[in-house]
Design a protein around this motif. Structure first.
Motif, short mmCIF file in Angstrom:
data_model
loop_
_atom_site.label_atom_id
_atom_site.label_comp_id
_atom_site.label_asym_id
_atom_site.label_seq_id
_atom_site.Cartn_x
_atom_site.Cartn_y
_atom_site.Cartn_z
N ARG A 1 0.84 -1.21 0.00
CA ARG A 1 0.00 0.00 0.00
C ARG A 1 0.87 1.25 0.00
O ARG A 1 0.61 2.20 -0.74
N ASP A 2 1.93 1.26 0.82
CA ASP A 2 2.82 2.41 0.86
C ASP A 2 3.53 2.62 -0.48
O ASP A 2 3.91 3.75 -0.82
N ALA A 3 3.70 1.53 -1.22
CA ALA A 3 4.32 1.62 -2.55
C ALA A 3 3.32 2.03 -3.62
O ALA A 3 3.68 2.10 -4.79
N ASN A 4 2.08 2.30 -3.21
CA ASN A 4 1.02 2.73 -4.14
C ASN A 4 0.70 1.67 -5.19
O ASN A 4 0.29 1.98 -6.30
N LEU A 5 0.86 0.41 -4.83
CA LEU A 5 0.54 -0.69 -5.75
C LEU A 5 -0.84 -1.26 -5.50
O LEU A 5 -1.46 -1.81 -6.42
N ILE A 6 -1.35 -1.16 -4.28
CA ILE A 6 -2.65 -1.73 -3.94
C ILE A 6 -3.45 -0.71 -3.15
O ILE A 6 -2.92 0.27 -2.64
N ARG A 7 -4.74 -0.99 -3.03
CA ARG A 7 -5.64 -0.17 -2.23
C ARG A 7 -6.52 -1.09 -1.39
O ARG A 7 -7.07 -2.06 -1.88
N PHE A 8 -6.66 -0.76 -0.10
CA PHE A 8 -7.54 -1.51 0.79
C PHE A 8 -8.98 -1.04 0.64
O PHE A 8 -9.24 0.16 0.42
N CYS A 9 -9.91 -1.97 0.79
CA CYS A 9 -11.34 -1.66 0.85
C CYS A 9 -11.88 -2.39 2.07
O CYS A 9 -12.06 -3.61 2.05
#
Length: 432
Positions: A280-288
Protein backbone atom coordinates in the motif's frame (compact mmCIF):
# COMPACT_ATOMS: atom_id res chain seq x y z
CA UNK A 1 0.71 13.73 -25.99
CA UNK A 2 -1.70 12.51 -23.30
CA UNK A 3 -3.90 15.13 -21.66
CA UNK A 4 -3.80 14.89 -17.85
CA UNK A 5 -6.01 16.44 -15.20
CA UNK A 6 -2.97 16.73 -12.92
CA UNK A 7 -1.72 19.68 -14.99
CA UNK A 8 -4.63 21.83 -13.78
CA UNK A 9 -4.02 20.69 -10.19
CA UNK A 10 -0.42 21.92 -10.47
CA UNK A 11 -1.59 25.26 -11.87
CA UNK A 12 -4.10 25.61 -9.02
CA UNK A 13 -1.32 24.96 -6.49
CA UNK A 14 0.88 27.62 -8.07
CA UNK A 15 -1.91 30.19 -7.86
CA UNK A 16 -3.03 29.46 -4.29
CA UNK A 17 0.13 28.30 -2.49
CA UNK A 18 1.69 30.20 0.39
CA UNK A 19 4.76 29.00 2.36
CA UNK A 20 4.57 25.39 1.23
CA UNK A 21 6.16 22.89 -1.10
CA UNK A 22 4.17 20.38 -3.14
CA UNK A 23 4.71 16.63 -2.77
CA UNK A 24 3.29 14.52 -5.62
CA UNK A 25 2.95 10.87 -4.64
CA UNK A 26 2.12 7.87 -6.77
CA UNK A 27 3.28 4.55 -8.16
CA UNK A 28 6.07 4.33 -10.71
CA UNK A 29 5.43 4.96 -14.41
CA UNK A 30 2.12 6.80 -14.05
CA UNK A 31 3.45 10.00 -15.65
CA UNK A 32 4.48 12.12 -12.64
CA UNK A 33 7.81 13.26 -14.08
CA UNK A 34 6.35 14.01 -17.52
CA UNK A 35 3.52 16.20 -16.30
CA UNK A 36 5.63 18.13 -13.76
CA UNK A 37 8.29 18.74 -16.42
CA UNK A 38 5.59 20.06 -18.75
CA UNK A 39 4.19 22.29 -16.00
CA UNK A 40 7.62 23.66 -15.09
CA UNK A 41 8.64 24.50 -18.64
CA UNK A 42 5.32 26.15 -19.49
CA UNK A 43 4.73 28.17 -16.33
CA UNK A 44 8.13 29.43 -15.14
CA UNK A 45 10.90 31.57 -16.57
CA UNK A 46 13.49 29.22 -15.03
CA UNK A 47 13.12 25.52 -14.32
CA UNK A 48 15.57 23.18 -12.56
CA UNK A 49 15.15 19.40 -12.63
CA UNK A 50 16.98 17.30 -10.02
CA UNK A 51 16.58 13.50 -10.20
CA UNK A 52 18.22 11.71 -7.27
CA UNK A 53 17.83 8.26 -8.81
CA UNK A 54 19.23 9.21 -12.21
CA UNK A 55 22.09 11.25 -10.72
CA UNK A 56 22.89 10.25 -7.10
CA UNK A 57 25.59 12.96 -6.99
CA UNK A 58 22.80 15.50 -6.45
CA UNK A 59 22.37 14.13 -2.92
CA UNK A 60 25.47 16.14 -1.97
CA UNK A 61 23.37 19.31 -2.33
CA UNK A 62 21.52 18.28 0.84
CA UNK A 63 24.51 17.17 2.91
CA UNK A 64 25.61 19.35 5.79
CA UNK A 65 23.60 22.51 6.39
CA UNK A 66 19.94 22.42 5.29
CA UNK A 67 19.58 26.20 5.51
CA UNK A 68 17.80 27.36 2.35
CA UNK A 69 20.50 29.78 1.27
CA UNK A 70 23.19 27.09 1.48
CA UNK A 71 21.09 24.69 -0.56
CA UNK A 72 20.48 27.29 -3.27
CA UNK A 73 24.21 28.01 -3.46
CA UNK A 74 24.91 24.35 -4.14
CA UNK A 75 22.10 24.15 -6.70
CA UNK A 76 23.48 27.19 -8.55
CA UNK A 77 26.91 25.50 -8.75
CA UNK A 78 25.32 22.49 -10.44
CA UNK A 79 23.20 24.54 -12.87
CA UNK A 80 25.48 27.37 -14.00
CA UNK A 81 23.36 28.22 -17.05
CA UNK A 82 20.11 28.75 -15.11
CA UNK A 83 19.38 31.88 -13.07
CA UNK A 84 17.42 31.56 -9.85
CA UNK A 85 14.78 34.26 -10.26
CA UNK A 86 12.69 34.92 -7.17
CA UNK A 87 9.00 34.26 -7.79
CA UNK A 88 9.58 32.78 -11.24
CA UNK A 89 11.68 29.66 -10.68
CA UNK A 90 10.53 26.08 -10.11
CA UNK A 91 12.85 23.46 -8.62
CA UNK A 92 11.65 19.88 -9.13
CA UNK A 93 13.14 17.27 -6.79
CA UNK A 94 12.32 13.94 -8.45
CA UNK A 95 12.67 10.47 -6.86
CA UNK A 96 13.02 12.24 -3.52
CA UNK A 97 12.73 8.94 -1.65
CA UNK A 98 16.37 8.40 -2.65
CA UNK A 99 17.46 11.46 -0.63
CA UNK A 100 15.89 11.59 2.87
CA UNK A 101 17.71 14.84 3.69
CA UNK A 102 15.92 16.53 0.77
CA UNK A 103 12.57 15.59 2.30
CA UNK A 104 13.65 17.12 5.61
CA UNK A 105 14.85 20.25 3.79
CA UNK A 106 11.38 20.94 2.32
CA UNK A 107 10.42 22.71 5.55
CA UNK A 108 13.28 25.19 5.28
CA UNK A 109 12.76 25.75 1.56
CA UNK A 110 9.07 26.42 2.17
CA UNK A 111 9.81 28.92 4.96
CA UNK A 112 12.32 30.73 2.71
CA UNK A 113 9.70 30.83 -0.06
CA UNK A 114 11.94 32.43 -2.70
CA UNK A 115 11.28 29.72 -5.29
CA UNK A 116 8.56 27.16 -5.90
CA UNK A 117 9.49 23.60 -4.94
CA UNK A 118 7.83 20.39 -6.13
CA UNK A 119 9.00 17.00 -4.90
CA UNK A 120 7.89 13.68 -6.30
CA UNK A 121 8.64 10.03 -5.80
CA UNK A 122 7.47 6.46 -5.70
CA UNK A 123 7.53 4.14 -2.71
CA UNK A 124 7.15 7.19 -0.45
CA UNK A 125 6.97 6.41 3.24
CA UNK A 126 9.09 3.26 2.94
CA UNK A 127 12.60 4.69 3.06
CA UNK A 128 11.66 7.59 5.30
CA UNK A 129 12.70 5.89 8.50
CA UNK A 130 15.90 7.80 7.73
CA UNK A 131 14.13 11.17 7.51
CA UNK A 132 15.15 13.19 10.57
CA UNK A 133 12.13 15.51 10.39
CA UNK A 134 9.07 15.23 8.15
CA UNK A 135 7.99 18.76 7.06
CA UNK A 136 4.49 18.65 8.53
CA UNK A 137 2.64 21.86 7.73
CA UNK A 138 5.09 22.92 5.05
CA UNK A 139 4.03 20.64 2.22
CA UNK A 140 0.83 19.96 0.35
CA UNK A 141 0.46 16.36 -0.77
CA UNK A 142 -1.29 15.27 -3.95
CA UNK A 143 -1.68 11.65 -4.98
CA UNK A 144 -1.40 11.10 -8.72
CA UNK A 145 -2.84 8.05 -10.46
CA UNK A 146 -2.51 6.51 -13.87
CA UNK A 147 -5.02 7.83 -16.43
CA UNK A 148 -8.64 7.53 -15.35
CA UNK A 149 -11.43 6.45 -17.68
CA UNK A 150 -12.24 10.00 -18.79
CA UNK A 151 -8.57 10.72 -19.58
CA UNK A 152 -8.49 7.44 -21.52
CA UNK A 153 -11.45 8.62 -23.57
CA UNK A 154 -9.60 11.85 -24.34
CA UNK A 155 -6.57 9.80 -25.41
CA UNK A 156 -8.54 7.72 -27.92
CA UNK A 157 -10.14 10.78 -29.48
CA UNK A 158 -13.34 11.67 -27.60
CA UNK A 159 -13.62 15.36 -26.84
CA UNK A 160 -15.03 16.92 -23.69
CA UNK A 161 -18.21 17.95 -25.49
CA UNK A 162 -18.97 14.36 -26.44
CA UNK A 163 -18.36 13.13 -22.90
CA UNK A 164 -20.53 16.01 -21.71
CA UNK A 165 -23.46 14.65 -23.73
CA UNK A 166 -23.12 11.32 -21.92
CA UNK A 167 -22.92 13.13 -18.58
CA UNK A 168 -26.18 14.97 -19.34
CA UNK A 169 -28.02 11.66 -19.64
CA UNK A 170 -26.56 10.62 -16.28
CA UNK A 171 -27.44 13.89 -14.53
CA UNK A 172 -30.98 13.93 -15.94
CA UNK A 173 -31.50 10.19 -15.34
CA UNK A 174 -32.60 9.79 -18.95
CA UNK A 175 -32.11 6.64 -20.99
CA UNK A 176 -29.11 7.03 -23.23
CA UNK A 177 -29.62 6.13 -26.93
CA UNK A 178 -28.73 2.46 -27.49
CA UNK A 179 -26.14 3.20 -30.16
CA UNK A 180 -24.31 5.57 -27.80
CA UNK A 181 -24.69 3.11 -24.90
CA UNK A 182 -23.24 0.27 -26.96
CA UNK A 183 -20.26 2.38 -28.00
CA UNK A 184 -19.55 3.56 -24.45
CA UNK A 185 -19.64 -0.04 -23.16
CA UNK A 186 -17.13 -0.93 -25.89
CA UNK A 187 -14.83 1.89 -24.75
CA UNK A 188 -15.18 0.74 -21.13
CA UNK A 189 -14.15 -2.82 -22.01
CA UNK A 190 -11.15 -1.45 -23.90
CA UNK A 191 -10.20 0.56 -20.83
CA UNK A 192 -10.52 -2.57 -18.70
CA UNK A 193 -7.88 -4.44 -20.71
CA UNK A 194 -5.60 -1.44 -21.41
CA UNK A 195 -5.87 0.49 -18.16
CA UNK A 196 -4.37 3.89 -17.55
CA UNK A 197 -0.59 3.46 -17.58
CA UNK A 198 0.74 6.10 -20.02
CA UNK A 199 3.27 3.82 -21.74
CA UNK A 200 0.58 1.20 -22.32
CA UNK A 201 -1.91 3.69 -23.75
CA UNK A 202 0.75 5.19 -26.01
CA UNK A 203 1.67 1.74 -27.31
CA UNK A 204 -2.00 1.01 -28.00
CA UNK A 205 -2.42 4.32 -29.86
CA UNK A 206 0.68 3.57 -31.94
CA UNK A 207 -0.12 -0.04 -32.88
CA UNK A 208 -3.80 -0.82 -32.07
CA UNK A 209 -2.38 -4.20 -31.10
CA UNK A 210 -3.47 -5.84 -27.83
CA UNK A 211 -0.48 -8.16 -27.94
CA UNK A 212 1.78 -5.11 -27.78
CA UNK A 213 -0.37 -3.81 -24.91
CA UNK A 214 0.24 -7.02 -22.96
CA UNK A 215 4.00 -6.82 -23.56
CA UNK A 216 4.11 -3.26 -22.24
CA UNK A 217 2.03 -4.23 -19.21
CA UNK A 218 4.31 -7.19 -18.51
CA UNK A 219 7.30 -4.82 -18.49
CA UNK A 220 5.63 -2.66 -15.87
CA UNK A 221 4.61 -5.65 -13.75
CA UNK A 222 8.18 -6.94 -13.86
CA UNK A 223 9.46 -3.51 -12.84
CA UNK A 224 7.10 -3.57 -9.83
CA UNK A 225 8.48 -6.96 -8.81
CA UNK A 226 11.99 -5.56 -9.24
CA UNK A 227 11.05 -2.66 -6.94
CA UNK A 228 9.92 -5.15 -4.30
CA UNK A 229 13.29 -6.88 -4.56
CA UNK A 230 15.13 -3.56 -4.38
CA UNK A 231 13.25 -1.70 -1.66
CA UNK A 232 11.61 -4.25 0.64
CA UNK A 233 13.56 -5.57 3.61
CA UNK A 234 15.03 -9.05 3.33
CA UNK A 235 12.23 -10.53 5.44
CA UNK A 236 9.49 -8.77 3.47
CA UNK A 237 10.69 -9.41 -0.10
CA UNK A 238 9.14 -12.88 -0.65
CA UNK A 239 6.03 -12.10 1.37
CA UNK A 240 5.28 -8.81 -0.42
CA UNK A 241 5.88 -10.48 -3.77
CA UNK A 242 3.55 -13.39 -2.95
CA UNK A 243 0.82 -11.06 -1.66
CA UNK A 244 1.00 -8.95 -4.83
CA UNK A 245 0.87 -12.00 -7.12
CA UNK A 246 -2.11 -13.41 -5.20
CA UNK A 247 -4.43 -10.46 -5.97
CA UNK A 248 -5.88 -11.94 -9.20
CA UNK A 249 -6.70 -15.17 -7.35
CA UNK A 250 -8.24 -13.23 -4.45
CA UNK A 251 -10.56 -11.35 -6.82
CA UNK A 252 -11.58 -14.48 -8.74
CA UNK A 253 -13.32 -15.88 -5.63
CA UNK A 254 -17.07 -15.56 -5.12
CA UNK A 255 -16.45 -13.59 -1.89
CA UNK A 256 -13.47 -11.37 -2.56
CA UNK A 257 -12.33 -10.71 1.02
CA UNK A 258 -8.54 -11.04 1.16
CA UNK A 259 -7.52 -14.43 2.54
CA UNK A 260 -3.96 -15.15 3.58
CA UNK A 261 -4.51 -18.85 2.89
CA UNK A 262 -4.66 -17.94 -0.81
CA UNK A 263 -1.16 -16.47 -0.51
CA UNK A 264 0.20 -19.51 1.30
CA UNK A 265 -1.55 -22.55 2.77
CA UNK A 266 -2.00 -22.04 6.48
CA UNK A 267 -0.72 -18.44 6.39
CA UNK A 268 -2.02 -15.89 8.88
CA UNK A 269 -2.34 -12.12 9.10
CA UNK A 270 0.43 -12.09 11.69
CA UNK A 271 2.89 -13.26 9.05
CA UNK A 272 1.71 -11.25 6.05
CA UNK A 273 -0.06 -8.08 7.28
CA UNK A 274 3.12 -5.96 7.15
CA UNK A 275 3.68 -7.05 3.56
CA UNK A 276 0.29 -5.67 2.54
CA UNK A 277 1.09 -2.41 4.30
CA UNK A 278 4.35 -2.27 2.32
CA UNK A 279 2.47 -2.72 -0.97
CA UNK A 280 0.00 0.00 0.00
CA UNK A 281 2.82 2.41 0.86
CA UNK A 282 4.32 1.62 -2.55
CA UNK A 283 1.02 2.73 -4.14
CA UNK A 284 0.54 -0.69 -5.75
CA UNK A 285 -2.65 -1.73 -3.94
CA UNK A 286 -5.64 -0.17 -2.23
CA UNK A 287 -7.54 -1.51 0.79
CA UNK A 288 -11.34 -1.66 0.85
CA UNK A 289 -12.49 -2.28 4.43
CA UNK A 290 -15.74 -3.90 5.48
CA UNK A 291 -17.89 -1.79 7.81
CA UNK A 292 -19.87 -3.21 10.70
CA UNK A 293 -22.61 -0.61 10.23
CA UNK A 294 -23.53 1.19 6.98
CA UNK A 295 -23.69 4.60 8.64
CA UNK A 296 -21.92 7.95 8.35
CA UNK A 297 -18.99 8.34 8.87
CA UNK A 298 -17.86 4.99 7.55
CA UNK A 299 -14.35 5.18 9.03
CA UNK A 300 -15.90 4.90 12.48
CA UNK A 301 -17.20 1.42 11.62
CA UNK A 302 -14.34 -0.08 9.62
CA UNK A 303 -13.43 -3.66 10.50
CA UNK A 304 -9.66 -3.73 10.22
CA UNK A 305 -9.54 -7.53 9.98
CA UNK A 306 -11.86 -7.72 6.95
CA UNK A 307 -10.86 -6.11 3.67
CA UNK A 308 -10.60 -6.57 -0.06
CA UNK A 309 -7.49 -5.60 -2.01
CA UNK A 310 -7.54 -3.92 -5.43
CA UNK A 311 -4.69 -2.96 -7.69
CA UNK A 312 -4.45 0.77 -8.42
CA UNK A 313 -4.82 0.21 -12.17
CA UNK A 314 -7.38 -2.10 -13.79
CA UNK A 315 -5.14 -2.81 -16.78
CA UNK A 316 -2.44 -4.23 -14.51
CA UNK A 317 -4.94 -6.64 -12.94
CA UNK A 318 -6.21 -7.89 -16.30
CA UNK A 319 -2.62 -8.27 -17.55
CA UNK A 320 -1.87 -10.51 -14.56
CA UNK A 321 -4.63 -12.86 -15.70
CA UNK A 322 -2.82 -13.24 -19.03
CA UNK A 323 -3.30 -12.21 -22.65
CA UNK A 324 -6.12 -14.63 -23.52
CA UNK A 325 -8.60 -12.97 -21.18
CA UNK A 326 -8.37 -9.72 -23.14
CA UNK A 327 -10.27 -11.22 -26.09
CA UNK A 328 -13.03 -12.47 -23.78
CA UNK A 329 -13.45 -9.04 -22.20
CA UNK A 330 -13.38 -7.09 -25.48
CA UNK A 331 -15.94 -9.43 -27.08
CA UNK A 332 -18.01 -9.51 -23.86
CA UNK A 333 -17.95 -13.31 -23.66
CA UNK A 334 -16.18 -13.67 -20.30
CA UNK A 335 -18.00 -15.80 -17.71
CA UNK A 336 -17.40 -17.09 -14.19
CA UNK A 337 -16.35 -15.48 -10.88
CA UNK A 338 -13.32 -13.81 -12.52
CA UNK A 339 -15.72 -11.66 -14.55
CA UNK A 340 -17.33 -10.28 -11.42
CA UNK A 341 -13.94 -9.55 -9.89
CA UNK A 342 -12.75 -7.71 -12.99
CA UNK A 343 -15.82 -5.50 -13.24
CA UNK A 344 -15.75 -4.84 -9.51
CA UNK A 345 -12.08 -3.87 -9.86
CA UNK A 346 -13.00 -1.64 -12.80
CA UNK A 347 -15.36 0.37 -10.61
CA UNK A 348 -12.75 0.39 -7.82
CA UNK A 349 -10.28 1.84 -10.35
CA UNK A 350 -12.71 4.63 -11.24
CA UNK A 351 -13.47 5.45 -7.59
CA UNK A 352 -9.80 5.33 -6.52
CA UNK A 353 -8.91 7.80 -9.27
CA UNK A 354 -11.63 10.10 -7.97
CA UNK A 355 -9.79 9.95 -4.60
CA UNK A 356 -12.65 8.09 -2.95
CA UNK A 357 -11.99 6.04 0.17
CA UNK A 358 -13.26 2.50 -0.45
CA UNK A 359 -15.50 0.50 1.88
CA UNK A 360 -17.92 -2.37 1.45
CA UNK A 361 -20.66 -3.91 3.59
CA UNK A 362 -21.25 -7.56 4.34
CA UNK A 363 -22.59 -9.14 7.52
CA UNK A 364 -20.99 -12.32 8.85
CA UNK A 365 -24.15 -14.40 8.58
CA UNK A 366 -25.34 -13.21 5.17
CA UNK A 367 -24.44 -13.99 1.58
CA UNK A 368 -25.57 -10.50 0.62
CA UNK A 369 -22.93 -7.88 -0.04
CA UNK A 370 -22.72 -4.26 -1.19
CA UNK A 371 -19.56 -4.02 -3.29
CA UNK A 372 -18.89 -0.38 -2.38
CA UNK A 373 -20.28 2.10 0.07
CA UNK A 374 -19.01 5.69 0.22
CA UNK A 375 -19.62 8.69 2.45
CA UNK A 376 -21.99 11.36 1.19
CA UNK A 377 -23.14 14.59 2.80
CA UNK A 378 -24.03 13.32 6.27
CA UNK A 379 -25.15 9.98 4.88
CA UNK A 380 -23.75 6.97 3.01
CA UNK A 381 -24.22 5.94 -0.60
CA UNK A 382 -24.27 2.21 -1.41
CA UNK A 383 -23.07 1.07 -4.85
CA UNK A 384 -23.88 -2.40 -6.13
CA UNK A 385 -21.92 -3.59 -9.16
CA UNK A 386 -23.29 -6.07 -11.67
CA UNK A 387 -21.25 -7.26 -14.64
CA UNK A 388 -24.59 -8.05 -16.28
CA UNK A 389 -28.04 -6.83 -15.27
CA UNK A 390 -29.01 -9.11 -12.37
CA UNK A 391 -31.27 -8.34 -9.39
CA UNK A 392 -30.08 -6.15 -6.51
CA UNK A 393 -31.36 -7.85 -3.36
CA UNK A 394 -28.59 -6.47 -1.13
CA UNK A 395 -29.05 -2.92 -2.38
CA UNK A 396 -32.84 -3.11 -2.02
CA UNK A 397 -32.48 -4.21 1.62
CA UNK A 398 -30.08 -1.40 2.43
CA UNK A 399 -32.27 1.23 0.77
CA UNK A 400 -35.10 0.28 3.13
CA UNK A 401 -33.16 2.15 5.84
CA UNK A 402 -34.67 5.64 6.19
CA UNK A 403 -31.28 7.34 6.71
CA UNK A 404 -29.96 6.17 3.32
CA UNK A 405 -31.39 8.49 0.69
CA UNK A 406 -29.93 7.10 -2.55
CA UNK A 407 -28.16 4.00 -3.85
CA UNK A 408 -26.70 3.06 -7.22
CA UNK A 409 -26.85 -0.06 -9.29
CA UNK A 410 -24.03 -0.06 -11.84
CA UNK A 411 -24.59 -2.59 -14.58
CA UNK A 412 -24.45 -3.23 -18.32
CA UNK A 413 -28.01 -1.94 -18.74
CA UNK A 414 -29.35 1.54 -19.39
CA UNK A 415 -30.28 4.44 -17.11
CA UNK A 416 -33.28 4.04 -14.85
CA UNK A 417 -34.73 4.87 -11.43
CA UNK A 418 -36.94 2.94 -9.01
CA UNK A 419 -37.60 4.94 -5.86
CA UNK A 420 -34.28 5.55 -4.10
CA UNK A 421 -32.42 3.17 -6.43
CA UNK A 422 -30.72 4.71 -9.46
CA UNK A 423 -29.52 2.39 -12.20
CA UNK A 424 -26.60 3.59 -14.32
CA UNK A 425 -24.44 1.93 -16.97
CA UNK A 426 -21.03 0.95 -15.60
CA UNK A 427 -19.23 3.68 -17.54
CA UNK A 428 -21.27 6.40 -15.81
CA UNK A 429 -19.40 5.63 -12.58
CA UNK A 430 -16.98 8.35 -13.74
CA UNK A 431 -19.73 10.91 -13.04
CA UNK A 432 -20.59 9.81 -9.49
Amino acid sequence: MLKRKMLQSLINWKISKKNECLLVKGARQIGKTFIINKFGKENYENYIYINFLENPAFKAIFEGSLEAGEIYKKISLNFLNIDLVRGNTLIFLDEIQECPNARTALKFLALDNKYDIIASGSLLGINYKEVSSVPVGYETQIEMHSLDFEEFLWAIGLNEQGIGYVKDYSNNLERIPESMHTQMMKYLREYAVIGGMPAVINRYLETNNFSDVQKEQDKILNSYLDDISKYASMTEKPKARNCFLSVPRQLAKEYKKFQFSIVEKGATARKYANSLEWLRDANLIRFCFNVSTPSFPLTAYEREDQYKIYLNDIGMLVAMYGFEIKKEIIENTLKGPAKGGIYESLIADILIKKDRRLNYFKTDNSSQEIEFIIDGAGTVIPIEVKSGSGPTISLNNLLSKPDIKTGYKLCSGNVGQDGKKITLPLYMAMFL
